[in-house]
Design an enzyme around this catalytic site. Structure first.
Site, PDB file in Angstrom:
ATOM      1  N   VAL A 120      48.203  39.709  52.764  1.00  0.00           N
ATOM      2  CA  VAL A 120      49.163  38.620  52.838  1.00  0.00           C
ATOM      3  C   VAL A 120      48.632  37.628  53.886  1.00  0.00           C
ATOM      4  CG1 VAL A 120      51.556  38.019  53.316  1.00  0.00           C
ATOM      5  CG2 VAL A 120      51.023  40.253  52.340  1.00  0.00           C
ATOM      6  N   THR A 121      48.374  36.446  53.487  1.00  0.00           N
ATOM      7  CA  THR A 121      48.595  35.880  52.154  1.00  0.00           C
ATOM      8  C   THR A 121      47.283  35.901  51.359  1.00  0.00           C
ATOM      9  OG1 THR A 121      48.131  33.636  52.965  1.00  0.00           O
ATOM     10  CG2 THR A 121      50.436  34.345  53.000  1.00  0.00           C
ATOM     11  N   VAL A 148      44.866  32.962  52.094  1.00  0.00           N
ATOM     12  CA  VAL A 148      44.222  32.836  53.400  1.00  0.00           C
ATOM     13  C   VAL A 148      43.631  34.175  53.843  1.00  0.00           C
ATOM     14  CG1 VAL A 148      44.565  32.285  55.856  1.00  0.00           C
ATOM     15  CG2 VAL A 148      45.691  30.894  54.098  1.00  0.00           C
ATOM     16  N   CYS A 149      44.454  35.206  53.908  1.00  0.00           N
ATOM     17  CA  CYS A 149      44.035  36.474  54.524  1.00  0.00           C
ATOM     18  C   CYS A 149      43.277  37.400  53.586  1.00  0.00           C
ATOM     19  CB  CYS A 149      45.256  37.199  55.088  1.00  0.00           C
ATOM     20  SG  CYS A 149      46.193  36.180  56.238  1.00  0.00           S
ATOM     21  N   THR A 150      43.422  37.230  52.279  1.00  0.00           N
ATOM     22  CA  THR A 150      42.761  38.113  51.320  1.00  0.00           C
ATOM     23  C   THR A 150      41.458  37.520  50.807  1.00  0.00           C
ATOM     24  OG1 THR A 150      44.954  38.862  50.608  1.00  0.00           O
ATOM     25  CG2 THR A 150      43.103  39.458  49.198  1.00  0.00           C
TER      26      THR A 150
END
Length: 194
Positions: free
Chosen positions: A113-114, A117-119
């Site tokens: 998540v998110t 951005v994070c994945t």
């Protein structure tokens, strides 16, 4: 190259930033569904004893702490979680990268998540580094449907395989007839009925 299925013997799970604040920014999937799917992945890892790395970014800020249920499901992994100080691509955090390498696995399952951005960045980095990566699209989400769609398309174009929570659990289970498979099918049935 023939496909070799992901299994408890060859895969590792990365759960990235399933934090109460960050999850509240997601609108591409309902909060409860996102939470349920992330926790089902954690429960699957616990049942099958799959190496798992948890990470959180700036827990004391707006992102908030990781889901408290993760502490109950994966207590050792929760205590050993990688606390990043704002590094967007978790693979650029030396502690996280070392923890991923320490699993000894080349097949990586990611939920984060998110997604936008994070994945996306660690998933693409891992593919470039020679890992086989599946991203569990419905155990993550983004602030908008468009952002989620673009992130998923970018990852797929970059060599990531997209999957869903139930699909990856079924792949990892291999058979519902084993004792572990029986526990996993109950997870899925419970989620459908719940």
């Amino acid at each position: 190259m023939p496909y070799e299925k992901f299994s408890a013997d060859n895969a590792a799970l990365l759960l990235i930033d399933h934090q109460v604040g960050t999850m509240g920014w997601v609108t591409s999937i309902p909060y409860e569904e996102l939470k349920r799917n992330a926790l089902m992945l954690a429960q699957t890892a616990a049942i099958l004893k799959i190496p798992t790395v948890l990470t959180a970014s700036m827990e004391e800020h707006a992102q908030g702490p990781l889901l408290s249920e993760l502490k109950d499901i994966l207590p050792t992994e929760y205590e050993g979680r990688i606390k990043r100080l704002g590094i967007v691509n978790a693979m650029e955090d030396e502690h996280f990268a070392a923890a991923v390498k320490a699993t000894g696995r080349k097949k990586i399952i990611i939920a984060g998540v998110t997604n936008d951005v994070c994945t996306v960045y660690p998933a693409l980095t891992l593919v470039r580094e020679g890992y086989e990566v599946q991203v569990v699209a419905d155990a993550g989400g983004s602030p908008t449907d468009r952002a989620d769609d673009i992130a998923l398309r970018r990852m797929e174009k970059g060599g990531v395989t997209l999957t869903s929570t139930n699909q990856v659990i079924a792949e990892l289970a291999g058979s519902w007839a084993s004792p572990e498979g029986g526990q996993l099918v109950q997870l899925i049935v419970g989620a459908i009925g719940g």
